[in-house]
Design a protein around this motif. Sequence first.
Motif, PDB file in Angstrom:
ATOM      1  N   PRO A  15       6.465   2.900  10.293  1.00 37.48           N
ATOM      2  CA  PRO A  15       7.023   4.038   9.562  1.00 37.48           C
ATOM      3  C   PRO A  15       6.301   4.199   8.226  1.00 37.48           C
ATOM      4  O   PRO A  15       5.853   3.218   7.632  1.00 37.48           O
ATOM      5  CB  PRO A  15       8.487   3.643   9.346  1.00 37.48           C
ATOM      6  CG  PRO A  15       8.757   2.547  10.305  1.00 37.48           C
ATOM      7  CD  PRO A  15       7.456   1.849  10.529  1.00 37.48           C
ATOM      8  N   LYS A  16       6.174   5.425   7.744  1.00 35.18           N
ATOM      9  CA  LYS A  16       5.523   5.690   6.461  1.00 35.18           C
ATOM     10  C   LYS A  16       6.604   5.733   5.378  1.00 35.18           C
ATOM     11  O   LYS A  16       7.362   6.703   5.292  1.00 35.18           O
ATOM     12  CB  LYS A  16       4.755   7.002   6.515  1.00 35.18           C
ATOM     13  CG  LYS A  16       3.648   7.031   7.540  1.00 35.18           C
ATOM     14  CD  LYS A  16       2.927   8.368   7.481  1.00 35.18           C
ATOM     15  CE  LYS A  16       2.620   8.873   8.876  1.00 35.18           C
ATOM     16  NZ  LYS A  16       2.004  10.201   8.856  1.00 35.18           N
ATOM     17  N   ILE A  17       6.654   4.683   4.582  1.00 33.51           N
ATOM     18  CA  ILE A  17       7.688   4.566   3.559  1.00 33.51           C
ATOM     19  C   ILE A  17       7.044   4.493   2.181  1.00 33.51           C
ATOM     20  O   ILE A  17       6.211   3.624   1.922  1.00 33.51           O
ATOM     21  CB  ILE A  17       8.562   3.316   3.787  1.00 33.51           C
ATOM     22  CG1 ILE A  17       9.263   3.386   5.147  1.00 33.51           C
ATOM     23  CG2 ILE A  17       9.588   3.165   2.674  1.00 33.51           C
ATOM     24  CD1 ILE A  17      10.056   2.147   5.502  1.00 33.51           C
ATOM     25  N   ILE A  18       7.421   5.423   1.309  1.00 29.09           N
ATOM     26  CA  ILE A  18       7.026   5.352  -0.099  1.00 29.09           C
ATOM     27  C   ILE A  18       8.196   4.687  -0.814  1.00 29.09           C
ATOM     28  O   ILE A  18       9.206   5.318  -1.117  1.00 29.09           O
ATOM     29  CB  ILE A  18       6.740   6.758  -0.671  1.00 29.09           C
ATOM     30  CG1 ILE A  18       5.694   7.477   0.192  1.00 29.09           C
ATOM     31  CG2 ILE A  18       6.291   6.655  -2.105  1.00 29.09           C
ATOM     32  CD1 ILE A  18       4.369   6.768   0.290  1.00 29.09           C
ATOM     33  N   ILE A  19       8.076   3.400  -1.061  1.00 35.83           N
ATOM     34  CA  ILE A  19       9.231   2.598  -1.462  1.00 35.83           C
ATOM     35  C   ILE A  19       9.602   2.741  -2.928  1.00 35.83           C
ATOM     36  O   ILE A  19      10.735   2.483  -3.324  1.00 35.83           O
ATOM     37  CB  ILE A  19       9.002   1.102  -1.109  1.00 35.83           C
ATOM     38  CG1 ILE A  19      10.298   0.298  -1.255  1.00 35.83           C
ATOM     39  CG2 ILE A  19       7.879   0.510  -1.942  1.00 35.83           C
ATOM     40  CD1 ILE A  19      11.449   0.787  -0.432  1.00 35.83           C
TER      41      ILE A  19
ATOM     42  N   GLU B 201       5.594  16.808  -0.016  1.00 37.02           N
ATOM     43  CA  GLU B 201       4.383  16.344   0.665  1.00 37.02           C
ATOM     44  C   GLU B 201       4.660  15.065   1.460  1.00 37.02           C
ATOM     45  O   GLU B 201       4.113  14.871   2.552  1.00 37.02           O
ATOM     46  CB  GLU B 201       3.266  16.110  -0.344  1.00 37.02           C
ATOM     47  CG  GLU B 201       2.660  17.394  -0.909  1.00 37.02           C
ATOM     48  CD  GLU B 201       1.597  17.133  -1.959  1.00 37.02           C
ATOM     49  OE1 GLU B 201       1.457  15.957  -2.372  1.00 37.02           O
ATOM     50  OE2 GLU B 201       0.920  18.087  -2.377  1.00 37.02           O
ATOM     51  N   ILE B 202       5.486  14.198   0.907  1.00 36.66           N
ATOM     52  CA  ILE B 202       5.847  12.964   1.613  1.00 36.66           C
ATOM     53  C   ILE B 202       6.577  13.303   2.906  1.00 36.66           C
ATOM     54  O   ILE B 202       6.275  12.762   3.980  1.00 36.66           O
ATOM     55  CB  ILE B 202       6.718  12.062   0.718  1.00 36.66           C
ATOM     56  CG1 ILE B 202       5.913  11.575  -0.491  1.00 36.66           C
ATOM     57  CG2 ILE B 202       7.251  10.866   1.520  1.00 36.66           C
ATOM     58  CD1 ILE B 202       6.748  10.844  -1.536  1.00 36.66           C
ATOM     59  N   ILE B 203       7.541  14.212   2.818  1.00 38.14           N
ATOM     60  CA  ILE B 203       8.331  14.574   3.996  1.00 38.14           C
ATOM     61  C   ILE B 203       7.463  15.280   5.036  1.00 38.14           C
ATOM     62  O   ILE B 203       7.509  14.965   6.228  1.00 38.14           O
ATOM     63  CB  ILE B 203       9.518  15.467   3.577  1.00 38.14           C
ATOM     64  CG1 ILE B 203      10.475  14.672   2.681  1.00 38.14           C
ATOM     65  CG2 ILE B 203      10.261  15.992   4.807  1.00 38.14           C
ATOM     66  CD1 ILE B 203      11.583  15.500   2.081  1.00 38.14           C
ATOM     67  N   VAL B 204       6.638  16.239   4.587  1.00 38.13           N
ATOM     68  CA  VAL B 204       5.753  16.961   5.503  1.00 38.13           C
ATOM     69  C   VAL B 204       4.776  16.000   6.176  1.00 38.13           C
ATOM     70  O   VAL B 204       4.403  16.182   7.343  1.00 38.13           O
ATOM     71  CB  VAL B 204       4.994  18.079   4.743  1.00 38.13           C
ATOM     72  CG1 VAL B 204       3.897  18.679   5.620  1.00 38.13           C
ATOM     73  CG2 VAL B 204       5.958  19.166   4.304  1.00 38.13           C
ATOM     74  N   GLY B 205       4.387  14.958   5.448  1.00 38.59           N
ATOM     75  CA  GLY B 205       3.486  13.956   6.003  1.00 38.59           C
ATOM     76  C   GLY B 205       4.170  12.962   6.918  1.00 38.59           C
ATOM     77  O   GLY B 205       3.557  11.980   7.342  1.00 38.59           O
ATOM     78  N   GLY B 206       5.450  13.193   7.222  1.00 32.52           N
ATOM     79  CA  GLY B 206       6.174  12.330   8.161  1.00 32.52           C
ATOM     80  C   GLY B 206       6.707  11.057   7.541  1.00 32.52           C
ATOM     81  O   GLY B 206       6.962  10.078   8.240  1.00 32.52           O
ATOM     82  N   GLY B 207       6.901  11.061   6.215  1.00 28.86           N
ATOM     83  CA  GLY B 207       7.359   9.850   5.542  1.00 28.86           C
ATOM     84  C   GLY B 207       8.744   9.971   4.949  1.00 28.86           C
ATOM     85  O   GLY B 207       9.415  10.998   5.053  1.00 28.86           O
TER      86      GLY B 207
END
Length: 256
Positions: free
Chosen positions: A202-206, A235-241
Amino acid sequence: HFQRIPRADWKARIWAAKQSGLNTIETPVFWNMIEARPGSYNFKEDNDIRHFIELIAEAGMHCILRPGPYIGAGWDLGGLPAWVLNIPDLEVRQPNQPFLEAVGKYFNALAKQTKDLQASTTGGGPIILVQNESQWTCDEPLLATKYLGELGRYLREAGFTVPKINSNNLWAGVEGDIDAWPGEGEMFAIMRQLGAVRPEQPKIIIDYGTKQAPRFGAAPEEPIDAFQLQRQLAEIIVGGGQFNIGNFASGTSYGF
């Protein structure tokens, strides 16, 4: 950061986050406040992590728990208790047996307070992730395997069964951890890079930081542009994160 906020204000801060549209509360645990003296654990008053997580559940939210042992966060010694420095032959944040033994005892004490509040337990609970260390950016894979791998084993043996994440800028990770990114800059490009280098995770920006924490005696920073913040989160959400904002409520660091 629950130990930076008076217990009486916890519920209001959690509900403010929920009313802002967030669904998860992430908090570190400051080991040096829990075990100020070796073997003496204090989970009362402003250290009552169980009560804080129960308030999160009451609000219908999830929890990401950061037990450390090192949590950074601008806290004295990164949350490590000063007494560990007096243990003979001890090396902090290393695969050093005296240090790991002290950490293991702390993890066990913390798990007794919180392990039944995990999403993986019967009936489920608010804790969905547990973070393994923090900002461990040593570029030595063998050392990472020995240290971070041992910490992961200690977390599992203590009773933490939810997925493990880290926040090491992808410098160091171990099998079984989800490699999370702190988050800054052009987020859409970063999401593409994360998808390329960690396609199975998963792509997580912690720890998406909006600005530096305020400092006593220093002029406050200029507020971040609201539209820029909105764009980068989008951008994070659109990038699937998924993003975790650090911090929604910072609290106060007393001392020094």
